[in-house]
Motif scaffolding. Structure first.
Motif, PDB file in Angstrom:
ATOM      1  N   ARG A  29       0.844  -1.184   0.000  1.00 42.88           N
ATOM      2  CA  ARG A  29       0.000   0.000   0.000  1.00 42.88           C
ATOM      3  C   ARG A  29       0.888   1.245   0.000  1.00 42.88           C
ATOM      4  N   GLY A  30       0.523   2.184  -0.885  1.00 44.51           N
ATOM      5  CA  GLY A  30       1.289   3.428  -0.963  1.00 44.51           C
ATOM      6  C   GLY A  30       2.368   3.424  -2.017  1.00 44.51           C
ATOM      7  N   ASP A  31       2.607   2.284  -2.687  1.00 42.77           N
ATOM      8  CA  ASP A  31       3.651   2.230  -3.721  1.00 42.77           C
ATOM      9  C   ASP A  31       3.368   3.162  -4.893  1.00 42.77           C
ATOM     10  N   VAL A  32       2.128   3.567  -5.061  1.00 48.08           N
ATOM     11  CA  VAL A  32       1.771   4.390  -6.221  1.00 48.08           C
ATOM     12  C   VAL A  32       2.205   5.840  -6.054  1.00 48.08           C
ATOM     13  N   ALA A  33       2.570   6.242  -4.844  1.00 47.87           N
ATOM     14  CA  ALA A  33       2.884   7.653  -4.582  1.00 47.87           C
ATOM     15  C   ALA A  33       4.046   8.136  -5.451  1.00 47.87           C
ATOM     16  N   GLY A  34       3.880   9.304  -6.035  1.00 46.58           N
ATOM     17  CA  GLY A  34       4.945   9.925  -6.807  1.00 46.58           C
ATOM     18  C   GLY A  34       4.987   9.553  -8.272  1.00 46.58           C
ATOM     19  N   PHE A  35       4.044   8.730  -8.724  1.00 42.06           N
ATOM     20  CA  PHE A  35       4.022   8.325 -10.126  1.00 42.06           C
ATOM     21  C   PHE A  35       2.932   9.087 -10.883  1.00 42.06           C
ATOM     22  N   ARG A  36       3.174   9.315 -12.163  1.00 48.49           N
ATOM     23  CA  ARG A  36       2.191   9.992 -13.007  1.00 48.49           C
ATOM     24  C   ARG A  36       1.100   9.027 -13.459  1.00 48.49           C
ATOM     25  N   LEU A  37       1.492   7.829 -13.873  1.00 50.53           N
ATOM     26  CA  LEU A  37       0.559   6.787 -14.306  1.00 50.53           C
ATOM     27  C   LEU A  37       0.915   5.486 -13.609  1.00 50.53           C
ATOM     28  N   VAL A  38      -0.111   4.669 -13.377  1.00 48.81           N
ATOM     29  CA  VAL A  38       0.099   3.347 -12.787  1.00 48.81           C
ATOM     30  C   VAL A  38      -0.650   2.312 -13.623  1.00 48.81           C
ATOM     31  N   PHE A  39       0.005   1.176 -13.864  1.00 51.29           N
ATOM     32  CA  PHE A  39      -0.615   0.060 -14.573  1.00 51.29           C
ATOM     33  C   PHE A  39      -0.635  -1.154 -13.656  1.00 51.29           C
ATOM     34  N   ALA A  40      -1.833  -1.638 -13.354  1.00 51.63           N
ATOM     35  CA  ALA A  40      -1.995  -2.846 -12.551  1.00 51.63           C
ATOM     36  C   ALA A  40      -2.140  -4.030 -13.506  1.00 51.63           C
ATOM     37  N   ALA A  41      -1.139  -4.900 -13.519  1.00 48.05           N
ATOM     38  CA  ALA A  41      -1.134  -6.011 -14.484  1.00 48.05           C
ATOM     39  C   ALA A  41      -0.722  -7.306 -13.812  1.00 48.05           C
ATOM     40  N   THR A  42      -1.180  -7.509 -12.577  1.00 52.04           N
ATOM     41  CA  THR A  42      -0.897  -8.777 -11.907  1.00 52.04           C
ATOM     42  C   THR A  42      -1.988  -9.786 -12.280  1.00 52.04           C
ATOM     43  N   ASP A  43      -1.783 -11.035 -11.874  1.00 47.84           N
ATOM     44  CA  ASP A  43      -2.802 -12.059 -12.135  1.00 47.84           C
ATOM     45  C   ASP A  43      -3.716 -12.256 -10.930  1.00 47.84           C
ATOM     46  N   ASP A  44      -3.684 -11.304  -9.989  1.00 48.08           N
ATOM     47  CA  ASP A  44      -4.500 -11.368  -8.777  1.00 48.08           C
ATOM     48  C   ASP A  44      -5.462 -10.187  -8.776  1.00 48.08           C
ATOM     49  N   THR A  45      -6.754 -10.451  -8.944  1.00 47.54           N
ATOM     50  CA  THR A  45      -7.731  -9.362  -9.043  1.00 47.54           C
ATOM     51  C   THR A  45      -7.798  -8.545  -7.756  1.00 47.54           C
ATOM     52  N   ARG A  46      -7.548  -9.174  -6.614  1.00 42.77           N
ATOM     53  CA  ARG A  46      -7.588  -8.431  -5.348  1.00 42.77           C
ATOM     54  C   ARG A  46      -6.432  -7.435  -5.271  1.00 42.77           C
ATOM     55  N   VAL A  47      -5.259  -7.856  -5.705  1.00 45.61           N
ATOM     56  CA  VAL A  47      -4.110  -6.944  -5.719  1.00 45.61           C
ATOM     57  C   VAL A  47      -4.361  -5.804  -6.695  1.00 45.61           C
ATOM     58  N   ASN A  48      -4.883  -6.137  -7.861  1.00 46.75           N
ATOM     59  CA  ASN A  48      -5.173  -5.099  -8.854  1.00 46.75           C
ATOM     60  C   ASN A  48      -6.175  -4.087  -8.306  1.00 46.75           C
ATOM     61  N   HIS A  49      -7.177  -4.563  -7.593  1.00 46.03           N
ATOM     62  CA  HIS A  49      -8.172  -3.655  -7.032  1.00 46.03           C
ATOM     63  C   HIS A  49      -7.559  -2.777  -5.951  1.00 46.03           C
ATOM     64  N   THR A  50      -6.658  -3.331  -5.165  1.00 48.70           N
ATOM     65  CA  THR A  50      -5.965  -2.539  -4.146  1.00 48.70           C
ATOM     66  C   THR A  50      -5.146  -1.427  -4.792  1.00 48.70           C
ATOM     67  N   ILE A  51      -4.460  -1.765  -5.884  1.00 49.26           N
ATOM     68  CA  ILE A  51      -3.671  -0.758  -6.619  1.00 49.26           C
ATOM     69  C   ILE A  51      -4.596   0.343  -7.123  1.00 49.26           C
ATOM     70  N   TYR A  52      -5.739  -0.067  -7.666  1.00 51.18           N
ATOM     71  CA  TYR A  52      -6.727   0.903  -8.159  1.00 51.18           C
ATOM     72  C   TYR A  52      -7.185   1.830  -7.041  1.00 51.18           C
ATOM     73  N   GLU A  53      -7.522   1.258  -5.894  1.00 56.28           N
ATOM     74  CA  GLU A  53      -7.979   2.076  -4.763  1.00 56.28           C
ATOM     75  C   GLU A  53      -6.890   3.044  -4.303  1.00 56.28           C
ATOM     76  N   ASP A  54      -5.655   2.555  -4.217  1.00 59.92           N
ATOM     77  CA  ASP A  54      -4.546   3.414  -3.801  1.00 59.92           C
ATOM     78  C   ASP A  54      -4.341   4.567  -4.772  1.00 59.92           C
ATOM     79  N   ALA A  55      -4.366   4.240  -6.066  1.00 60.55           N
ATOM     80  CA  ALA A  55      -4.138   5.268  -7.076  1.00 60.55           C
ATOM     81  C   ALA A  55      -5.239   6.314  -7.050  1.00 60.55           C
TER      82      ALA A  55
END
Length: 210
Positions: A67-93
């Motif tokens: 959580r929080g890895d998205v900080a400081g980036f202009r764009l983020v791409f969630a491309a894991t094979d785990d839908t829960r992780v991808n959703h967490t990335i989406y929420e963080d972003a």
């Protein structure tokens, strides 16, 4: 689920911008390639990086997303094979105000990616708003078949004449560009008669401005 509202198309300038890709498979590798082609600064986080991702010369952290890895980036791409992780990335972003794309999941995106056909500086994009990526890919292939090398010459010729008009103090809006393009310019270029195509363009623009 397809995005119901109309999507606003933009072309982003990402030169030097920090972009994050989370995932280690072929999909992530394609996202990396697209960003590198735009001269973005790409960083990758992948719990398990496959050979396609390892082959890309980009900073890579082999670990789980935190959580929080998205900080400081202009764009983020969630491309894991785990839908829960991808959703967490989406929420963080979303919480961080960072634009995020989740592979093949428009409901967890703040932007989606069209299918792209390129020829030199020409870029034609096709999107179905998430309804059918297969149709977007099929349409893109049809566009690619039409966009032969003559179009790259054509756009260079048009740019040259447009710049000449601006240098001469003429408005680039005064010429009938569409009629010029509807003429036999492409046929002349295909036949290798580029100079004649350029003169044809100048003649159309001169006559339409009289």
């Amino acid at each position: 689920m397809p995005v119901e509202a109309a999507q606003y198309p933009v072309n982003l300038i990402l030169v030097g911008e920090r972009c994050l890709v989370v995932g280690g498979g072929p999909v992530a590798a394609r996202k990396i390639d697209g960003l590198l082609a735009c001269q973005a600064r790409v960083h990758v986080i992948a719990e398990r990086a496959g050979p396609e991702v390892r082959a890309r010369v980009v900073p890579l952290e082999e670990r789980r997303y935190r959580r929080g890895d998205v900080a400081g980036f202009r764009l983020v791409f969630a491309a894991t094979d785990d839908t829960r992780v991808n959703h967490t990335i989406y929420e963080d972003a979303r919480a961080a105000g960072v634009w995020v794309n989740t592979a093949d999941d428009p409901a967890n995106c703040t932007f989606t990616l069209p299918s792209i056909a390129r020829r030199g500086p020409i870029m034609v994009t096709v999107s179905t708003g998430g309804y059918s990526p297969a149709l977007a890919t099929w349409l893109r292939a049809r566009v690619e078949q039409e966009l032969g090398p003559e179009y790259e010459i054509l756009v260079s010729l048009l740019s040259e004449v447009r710049n000449d008009m601006k240098a001469a103090g003429r408005s680039t809006e005064e010429g009938d560009w569409q009629s010029a393009l509807d003429s036999d310019m492409l046929d002349l270029i295909r036949a290798g008669r580029v100079d004649q195509a350029k003169e044809r363009l100048r003649a159309w623009l001169s006559s339409s401005s009289d």
